[in-house]
Design an enzyme around this catalytic site. Structure first.
Site, PDB file in Angstrom:
ATOM      1  N   SER A 160      -2.967  -3.720  -3.276  1.00  0.00           N
ATOM      2  CA  SER A 160      -2.354  -2.474  -2.827  1.00  0.00           C
ATOM      3  C   SER A 160      -3.432  -1.460  -2.458  1.00  0.00           C
ATOM      4  O   SER A 160      -4.309  -1.153  -3.261  1.00  0.00           O
ATOM      5  CB  SER A 160      -1.458  -1.885  -3.925  1.00  0.00           C
ATOM      6  OG  SER A 160      -0.673  -0.822  -3.422  1.00  0.00           O
ATOM      7  N   ASP A 176      -4.051   2.135  -2.093  1.00  0.00           N
ATOM      8  CA  ASP A 176      -3.429   3.398  -2.490  1.00  0.00           C
ATOM      9  C   ASP A 176      -4.425   4.540  -2.307  1.00  0.00           C
ATOM     10  O   ASP A 176      -5.394   4.675  -3.063  1.00  0.00           O
ATOM     11  CB  ASP A 176      -2.948   3.311  -3.936  1.00  0.00           C
ATOM     12  CG  ASP A 176      -1.953   2.176  -4.134  1.00  0.00           C
ATOM     13  OD1 ASP A 176      -1.134   1.950  -3.229  1.00  0.00           O
ATOM     14  OD2 ASP A 176      -2.008   1.506  -5.184  1.00  0.00           O
ATOM     15  N   SER A 212       0.822  -1.194   0.000  1.00  0.00           N
ATOM     16  CA  SER A 212       0.000   0.000   0.000  1.00  0.00           C
ATOM     17  C   SER A 212       0.856   1.243   0.000  1.00  0.00           C
ATOM     18  O   SER A 212       2.033   1.216   0.361  1.00  0.00           O
ATOM     19  CB  SER A 212      -0.926   0.027   1.229  1.00  0.00           C
ATOM     20  OG  SER A 212      -1.813  -1.074   1.228  1.00  0.00           O
TER      21      SER A 212
END
Length: 387
Positions: free
Chosen positions: A302, A304, A264
């Protein structure tokens, strides 16, 4: 064993089993290497604290062989943030994350407390401690609802993340220590146990200042990096040249095909440009473009997120004001493009700084090496990024 603060205990870190190639202060930032990211000038500190009023505090938690984590606090101003909220917005690049408070920010366009970063399993503890801190402030005795904004990345490779070792005191310490000036980067605060592109990640920051004819505004960015991909620095394929990048083994028809690009990246964007939440969300969206420039593809696993706020005092939402209408000032849509560029450039450089300043770290049975400076310089010279 007592908690150790990384920045002031390097000799003790060695005893704790942490491999330390260089201290964070000895390692360079992107600017020190002559890396020029974009076209806009950096702010004086090249940090999120170049935005007037922004404060940053960090608690680094290192204990024994397995605990490598922490808290990073970003305060839009030094006053009572609940009584003087700031316009804010959240943009989700890929939503594999556990960020708290985003729906209320989306609905009301306001941020009413410090923005905190930590590890994944400690989000609820940090949010609880932040709530305790805010409702306990003088002047907040009548507060019945508070919206804690807490972001995270998963530092479970280097940290005993299941142990949930972040305490309320750690949160209070990060907030109370928040100050302007230079910001510690690398393996500190919420970046103590993170990994980026297979090397040590961490906290990074950068800023851009627009010239007077474009408004003279400042944009500052702070990142918590813990993601993968194919590291690219100012266009140079550093990850490929150094033989460490996502899908390398698969492309060479070796390895088990395990996705190593997950992780992340939390991005906090601050500006003194007067904006409403709509344009702040547009600004936050551009931070993801800066993330992409470094070689991230925002993989499936991830998380983000970009959180943006404006520190412009004329746009604060003051709870004491009971008027039926509120007058605000906002830059025009046509003014936004230079601010977009500033956000992209500052985000890209902040990510580089998070890795360049990070040091080799051992924890939880693993060692993650720092990005090798001399080898990286060699690649950058090869591709004409630096001389």
């Amino acid at each position: 064993m007592h908690k150790v603060v990384l920045a002031t205990a390097l000799t003790l870190l060695s005893a704790l089993g942490i491999a330390q190639n260089q201290t964070s202060n000895e390692r360079p930032r992107a600017a020190d290497l002559g890396i020029n990211v974009g076209v806009l000038p950096r702010g004086p500190l090249n940090a999120i604290t170049d935005v007037d009023g922004v404060l940053v505090g960090q608690t680094t938690i290192i204990r024994g062989d397995n605990i490598r984590t922490g808290v990073t606090a970003i305060l839009p101003h030094a006053g009572n943030l609940y009584r003087e909220k700031v316009p804010g917005a959240v943009f989700v690049g890929n939503g594999y994350g556990k960020m708290t408070g985003s729906t209320q920010v989306e609905e009301l366009g306001e941020i009413e407390g410090p923005v905190l970063l930590t590890n994944t399993t400690s989000v609820s503890q940090v949010a609880d401690a932040l709530t305790t801190y805010m409702i306990g402030l003088p002047g907040n005795e009548d507060v019945l609802s508070f919206n804690p904004v807490v972001g995270e990345t998963n530092d479970g490779y280097l940290n005993d993340i299941r142990g949930r070792h972040v305490s309320p005191d750690d949160v209070f310490a990060a907030i109370k220590s928040a100050k302007g000036g230079p910001v510690a980067e690398g393996a500190v605060g919420a970046g103590t146990g993170t990994v980026a592109f297979g090397w040590k990640g961490g906290i990074g920051t950068a800023s851009r200042r627009l010239p007077a004819n474009l408004g003279g505004y400042t944009v500052g960015v702070l990142v918590q990096t813990n993601f993968g991909g194919v590291l690219t620095i100012a266009g140079a394929p550093v990850g490929q040249e150094l033989g460490q990048y996502y899908l390398r083994e698969e492309l060479q028809k070796a390895g088990n095909g395990r996705d190593r690009a997950d992780g992340s990246c939390m991005i906090v964007v601050a500006t003194d440009a007067p904006m409403d939440s709509r344009n702040l969300k547009r600004l936050a969206a551009r931070a993801i473009l800066g993330l992409a420039r470094t070689g991230s593809a925002s993989s499936n696993g991830s998380g983000d997120y970009a959180i943006a706020f404006s520190t412009a005092s004329q746009n604060r939402i003051r709870t004491a004001d009971k008027a039926l209408t509120r007058h605000t000032e906002t830059v025009t849509n046509d003014t936004m493009s230079p601010l977009f560029e500033a956000t992209i450039e500052a985000t890209e450089e902040a990510i580089y700084n998070s890795m360049l300043k990070a040091t080799t770290t051992t924890g939880n049975g693993h060692t993650v090496k720092a990005l090798p400076i001399e080898e990286t310089k060699g690649v950058l010279k090869k591709y004409g990024v630096i001389r």
